[in-house]
Enzyme design. Structure first.
Site, PDB file in Angstrom:
ATOM      1  N   LEU A 142     -23.361   0.080 -14.185  1.00 30.54           N
ATOM      2  CA  LEU A 142     -22.181   0.723 -13.598  1.00 30.54           C
ATOM      3  C   LEU A 142     -22.535   1.059 -12.162  1.00 30.54           C
ATOM      4  O   LEU A 142     -23.676   1.430 -11.879  1.00 30.54           O
ATOM      5  CB  LEU A 142     -21.849   2.036 -14.330  1.00 30.54           C
ATOM      6  N   ASP A 143     -21.555   0.973 -11.253  1.00 27.26           N
ATOM      7  CA  ASP A 143     -21.807   1.408  -9.872  1.00 27.26           C
ATOM      8  C   ASP A 143     -22.230   2.870  -9.887  1.00 27.26           C
ATOM      9  O   ASP A 143     -21.827   3.635 -10.768  1.00 27.26           O
ATOM     10  CB  ASP A 143     -20.524   1.291  -9.027  1.00 27.26           C
ATOM     11  N   ARG A 144     -22.968   3.244  -8.864  1.00 25.65           N
ATOM     12  CA  ARG A 144     -23.484   4.613  -8.777  1.00 25.65           C
ATOM     13  C   ARG A 144     -22.366   5.671  -8.868  1.00 25.65           C
ATOM     14  O   ARG A 144     -22.515   6.702  -9.513  1.00 25.65           O
ATOM     15  CB  ARG A 144     -24.229   4.754  -7.451  1.00 25.65           C
TER      16      ARG A 144
END
Length: 319
Positions: A142-144
């Protein structure tokens, strides 16, 4: 300098079998640059069953790996107390766990793994939380700034089975996103090829381009507000920043997206308490790698996202 100053001999277990020697060493020798790992393999300092091997050699159960001493520069580390606080916070985010998998509701702002100047990510935190677990690997990413469901394998066999489900598109991921404007109900699918560019700063920027990889996201309107829509986004492919770029391509960027968003839209949301990207992996459907049972796991929205929706509903009702 951090020195591992003795030769190590490591016996390969069933869980470690099947992976390439270079990937095995990258995981074992934390913080050692890739270039050094390839150098010690090339020079014959790494041996398997006393013989030289190539980086693509696949380990088998019962192999004995000789690992030479290595020296690595230490990174700037966060104070131990700050790390312990993060690890303790992660314990409260676990949604489901058994002997094969672990599912966590990842907080926004936490990277999935350390790197690019970060020494701490979700996977490092989980390894600190479960020191007895011999194997813990991310199934997907997942993106940060995206929050929500993250699936972690506790066995190599589970990781292989789950990766196969991803490859065959048998895993269903649903996200909730708050986007600008009035999403058109007839826009149910966005198919737009995505091309990834790495800027000089190392930052990744993705754009729609005919040269890009085929990408598809399905959308469904969940709730409408004044100047904003809550949509459910279900990616069919899994490209970097896919939902963020597809919503922008459809003319509806996501709230507080610092890369693909719209500052004017963000300012219309002042007073809602929202300060982060409104993108949340809310639900995951997959087949359990061991029992074969169909699993559906849901991750609740955090307080900030819930509060934002509450304010938007109140504004809509006062019109």
């Amino acid at each position: 300098m951090n020195t591992q100053n003795q030769v190590q001999f490591i016996d390969i277990s069933d869980d470690e079998a099947g992976q390439r020697i270079d990937n095995f060493l990258l995981a074992k020798l934390k913080g050692v640059p890739k270039s050094m790992i390839y150098r010690i393999i090339r020079k014959g300092e790494v041996r398997v069953n006393k013989g030289r091997i190539k980086p693509e050699y696949k380990l088998a159960e019962g192999d004995q790996v000789r690992v030479p001493p290595v020296r690595v520069a230490e990174r700037e580390e966060a104070p131990v107390s700050a790390k312990l606080d993060k690890v303790a916070a992660l314990a409260n985010c676990i949604l489901y766990e058994d002997d094969a998998i672990l599912v966590i509701n990842k907080p926004s702002g936490t990277a999935v793994h350390g790197g690019s100047g970060l020494s701490f990510g979700v996977i490092e935190g989980l390894r600190a939380l479960r020191p007895e677990a011999r194997f813990l690997e991310l199934v997907h990413r997942l993106d940060r700034d995206t929050s929500g469901i993250l699936l972690v394998a506790k066995k190599r066999s589970a990781l292989r089975a789950l990766h196969e489900q991803l490859r065959l598109k048998q895993m269903q991921k649903d996200y909730l996103a708050l986007v600008r404007g009035n999403w058109q109900s007839h826009t149910k699918v966005v198919q737009a090829p995505l091309l990834k560019n790495i800027l000089q700063s190392g930052e990744r920027v993705v754009r729609v381009s005919p040269e890009g990889k085929p990408s598809e996201t399905r959308f469904k309107v969940e709730e409408r507000f004044e100047n904003a829509t809550l949509v459910k986004a279900s990616p069919v492919t899994g490209r970097t920043h896919q939902i963020r770029v597809h919503t922008l391509h459809a003319g509806h960027p996501i709230a507080f997206d610092n890369r693909y968003g719209d500052k004017q839209f963000d300012s219309q949301l002042s007073g809602t308490g929202l300060k982060r990207l409104f993108l949340h992996a809310s639900s995951l459907k997959f087949t359990h790698p061991k029992s074969g049972e169909e699993m559906r796991i849901q991750a609740p929205l955090d307080n900030e996202l819930n509060q934002c929706l509450k304010v938007l509903r109140a504004r809509k009702n006062h019109q």
